[in-house]
Design a protein around this motif. Structure first.
Motif, short mmCIF file in Angstrom:
data_model
loop_
_atom_site.label_atom_id
_atom_site.label_comp_id
_atom_site.label_asym_id
_atom_site.label_seq_id
_atom_site.Cartn_x
_atom_site.Cartn_y
_atom_site.Cartn_z
N UNK A 387 -1.74 -11.23 -8.27
CA UNK A 387 -1.19 -10.08 -8.96
C UNK A 387 -2.07 -8.85 -8.83
N UNK A 388 -3.38 -9.06 -8.62
CA UNK A 388 -4.31 -7.94 -8.53
C UNK A 388 -4.33 -7.30 -7.14
N UNK A 389 -3.54 -7.83 -6.22
CA UNK A 389 -3.47 -7.27 -4.87
C UNK A 389 -2.11 -6.64 -4.58
N UNK A 390 -1.30 -6.44 -5.59
CA UNK A 390 0.06 -5.97 -5.36
C UNK A 390 0.07 -4.56 -4.77
N UNK A 391 -0.76 -3.65 -5.29
CA UNK A 391 -0.69 -2.26 -4.85
C UNK A 391 -1.96 -1.85 -4.13
N UNK A 392 -1.78 -1.05 -3.06
CA UNK A 392 -2.90 -0.46 -2.35
C UNK A 392 -2.47 0.85 -1.72
N UNK A 393 -3.43 1.57 -1.16
CA UNK A 393 -3.12 2.85 -0.54
C UNK A 393 -4.13 3.13 0.54
N UNK A 394 -3.66 3.59 1.70
CA UNK A 394 -4.57 3.99 2.76
C UNK A 394 -3.91 5.03 3.65
N UNK A 395 -4.68 5.60 4.58
CA UNK A 395 -4.22 6.71 5.40
C UNK A 395 -3.04 6.34 6.29
#
Length: 765
Positions: A387-395
């Motif tokens: 559940x702690x890897x659901x969201x991310x953001x990168x270029x």
């Protein structure tokens, strides 16, 4: 930072939230002991009669214990109980207890007049054997365990056991929660404590000196209490250790420990009974705050000296790892207990059996398990998460969503299948990863596995890489960062492995990996290279095998399945890896040889806090393109990332041969506690320094089209330094840490920053 801290602390917090929104030794024999009554101030420690007694204790301490026997054995009965303390009528009327109010029939009056509600009881029986000659070895075998209603939710049981460390009163530093407290029997105890000889008395048929001690300063990590020391043998027969009111340990309002030792002859002392009571609270350190009382008592019996033991006795048998091995009937437990359970303790088993049949309670315990593990279990068969890897953001991907799952029937599963899928809303591409593994033998943990993934990854943030397919991609972890980061790679990877533990806590693992790597953003990150035929290529095809030797001496694990829960310890991690690139195998472009070494160790430095030491070294013996090269790990995010260099850009330093070192020391507020106003904030200080040195051959530079951009820290050792403030927060909720980093040299490199601030969440006591 050690990631095994957060599940235990989060479980405790959720449990509460659900109910509440070296001195010189004088070799001369003592000629006279002068007894004093009342507190007395001495001009020097040598005038204090307690000092002369402690000198004799120090001289004899190495002759005490089990070390004098060639072999030994003993039995250990452990009982751990959790109680909710300071409950009242308003608390019992909370909505959360709707349909659960019958539990208050089991509450009992505490010493302060308020009610205490029993929540958890765990009983364990261990057999211990040991050998000192001709070589040292030990075996501690769990032979029986009985838990009040939490057999299917091991998170609670593991949290309970992980709160406690083994105590030796003769150690200079006593470990609670991996925090060092000065022992009152340490050789430099007089620098921390005031001692007072109170009297001589008879205790359990033995004449003893009664010494009272207290810390010179109330806000240090030290205890107050009593020592009872044999007048004949100068061995500690009993001791009490009580924390001070101003002790600054998160979630912990108080610690109380009673130690009792047996002295069967003139030269031997043996542990007889230990009892530790912890007062835990999520928010307030107020005396009457709702809190959790965690009590652990251990009885040591059936000592045998120099029994006949062979090497076979120290081996682990397959049957000993079976869940059925530790299940015993009520008749066994009646005989196994040193003292019979009282009515309150018997009531815990009865109450939890009723609770297990209540849907509301099952939902609450499942919530604890979900937040602590990061997975939501469905039907005792499948876990949804992490559940702690659901969201991310990168270029490259922009906003990224990742969903995954794994098989999970119990904590001791012999096999596991897991996978994930991810989607980037900027590149509009789907990524995935999957892995399966099976353990054939629980004794030597013989395991095979295979997996594949296709994902966008930030390579170059880890030197000694994790070979597992399911490790989280760093590219999806960083939400905010300094500068633009286009140096992301598109990786298509397949891996098979076999692993075995020929010795305890020593793993031999062999991996075979087939991968292709190319830039995930060719406009911003050029991975073009010239192959051996001089042709220009943008994708590196690589096939390699890796032999890894991994040692974790002293590490402790709770489960026996293919995935294990590791207890927090001060055990070191030592890794040696050899990688062989296989040219032309599955169309691989390069053959190469790489050797790597990694060492990591947390260390208690007495009452001065805890240090984390990390060393890495490696050498690539052949020229390879950038995608396969060693990259000194940078960190362009604003978050804390272990074993990276905060002021380095990604791919700023690349090296065929490298050595890196990280030293980080946590003072636990030792320095800030001297500042009158600041000390009330309970902030803690951290100091760190990092360094890297390496070289990069011209051949490795020339392979890459833009090889001229890359260099190694070969003129001088690149270094960073700085300090941090941790324990930032309110009450017991102090999770925030802020670091201030300075770049030490290579200040003329392009697009660098000389100073930076990082922040992050860490779960320390």
């Amino acid at each position: 930072m050690n990631n095994t801290y957060w599940p235990r602390l989060l479980t405790i917090a959720l449990l509460l939230l659900s109910f509440y929104p070296a001195a010189q030794t004088d070799e001369r024999q003592m000629e006279e002991i002068v007894l004093t009554k009342g507190k007395k101030v001495y001009k020097s420690k040598k005038e204090n009669p307690a000092y002369a007694i402690m000198q004799e204790v120090w001289k004899r301490k190495r002759n005490n214990g089990l070390d004098k026997f060639d072999t030994y054995s003993f039995r250990e009965y452990e009982k751990i109980q959790f109680d909710m303390a300071n409950i009242d009528s308003a608390f019992m009327n909370r909505k959360v207890f709707k349909k659960l109010d019958f539990i208050f029939d089991y509450a009992d009056s505490a010493a302060n007049g308020n009610l205490a509600l029993p929540l958890f009881l765990n009983e364990s029986v261990y057999t211990n054997i040991g050998q000192n000659n001709p070589s040292k070895r030990k075996k501690r075998l769990l032979v029986a365990q009985k838990t009040s209603g939490f057999e299917d939710n091991q998170i609670v049981t593991l949290t309970a056991k992980n709160l406690y460390k083994e105590i030796d009163i003769y150690d200079n530093t006593i470990n609670y929660f991996d925090i060092g407290f000065q022992s009152p029997v340490s050789r430099d105890g007089f620098s921390t404590y005031n001692y007072e000889l109170m009297d001589t008395l008879t205790l359990n048929g033995q004449e003893v000196y009664h010494i009272r001690y207290e810390p010179r300063r109330s806000d240090v990590l030290a205890f107050e209490g009593q020592l009872y020391i044999s007048t004949d043998h100068y061995a500690v027969t009993q001791a009490t250790l009580r924390s001070t009111n101003k002790m600054s340990v998160n979630f912990v309002n108080g610690i109380f420990t009673e130690l009792e030792y047996d002295n069967p002859n003139d030269s031997t002392f043996l542990p007889k009974k230990y009892r530790t009571v912890l007062d835990l609270s999520a928010f307030s350190k107020s005396k009457n705050a709702k809190s959790l009382t965690a009590t652990r008592s251990v009885d040591y019996t059936d000592y045998k000296f120099n029994p006949a033991l062979s090497a076979v006795d120290f081996e682990t048998k397959e049957a000993e790892l079976s869940e059925d091995f530790i299940r015993k009937d009520d008749q066994y437990w009646e005989a196994a207990r040193i003292d019979s359970l009282n009515q309150q303790e018997k009531g815990i088993y009865e109450m939890l059996e009723k609770l297990e049949e209540t849907p509301r309670f099952r939902r609450i315990t499942k919530t604890y398990e979900t937040f602590a593990s990061g997975y939501y279990n469905v039907g005792k068969a499948v876990d949804i998460g992490d559940l702690y890897s659901i969201y991310g953001n990168n270029e490259v991907e922009g906003h990224r969503i990742r969903l995954g799952g794994r098989t999970y029937f119990s904590q001791n599963d012999d096999w596991r299948i897991q996978g994930y899928g991810a989607y980037g809303f900027k590149d509009r591409k789907f990524k995935y990863g999957a892995e399966a593994k099976y353990m054939f033998n629980k004794v030597n943990r013989f395991t095979i596995g295979a997996g594949t993934r296709r994902d966008v990854m930030q390579l170059g943030v880890q030197l000694t890489t994790d070979d597992g397919i399911m490790s989280r991609s760093f590219a999806s972890s960083s939400v905010f960062g300094r500068g633009e980061n286009a140096s992301l790679s598109s990786v298509n990877q397949t891996n098979v492995f076999v692993a075995i533990d020929p010795l305890k806590n020593f793993t031999v693992r062999l991996d075979g990996t087939l991968q292709s790597i190319k830039s995930a953003n060719e406009e911003g990150f050029n991975l073009y290279y010239h192959d051996n035929d001089g042709m220009l290529r943008k994708t590196v095809n690589d096939s390699h095998v890796t032999l890894s030797l991994i040692a974790r001496p002293g590490a402790k694990f709770s489960q026996t399945g293919v995935d294990r829960y590791e207890h927090s310890t001060l055990a070191p991690t030592i890794v040696v890896k050899y990688t062989r690139g296989l040219e032309n195998v599955f169309n691989a472009d390069y053959g190469y040889n790489k050797l790597q070494f990694m060492f990591f160790k947390p260390m208690l430095i007495g009452s001065w806090g805890k240090s984390f030491i990390s060393l890495e070294a490696g050498k690539n013996f052949n020229a390879v393109p950038l995608a396969l090269q060693n990259v000194i790990p940078g960190n362009q995010s604003y978050s804390l990332v272990a074993n990276t260099f905060s002021q380095l850009n990604y791919y700023e330093f690349v090296a065929d041969t490298y050595t890196t070192g990280h030293l980080e020391h946590h003072f636990n507020g030792k320095i800030l506690s001297f500042i009158p106003l600041i000390k009330k904030l309970k902030l803690r200080e951290v100091a760190f320094i990092r360094g890297a040195y390496g070289t990069l051959s011209e051949a490795s530079k020339n392979i890459n089209v833009e090889g001229y951009k890359y260099s190694a820290p070969d003129r001088n050792i690149y270094y960073e330094y700085g300090f941090g403030i941790e324990n930032i927060g309110w009450g017991n909720l102090r999770f925030l840490r802020v670091d201030f980093n300075w770049r030490g040299n290579y200040l003329n490199n392009p697009n660098i920053e000389k100073f930076g601030i990082k922040a992050g969440i860490q779960f320390f006591y």
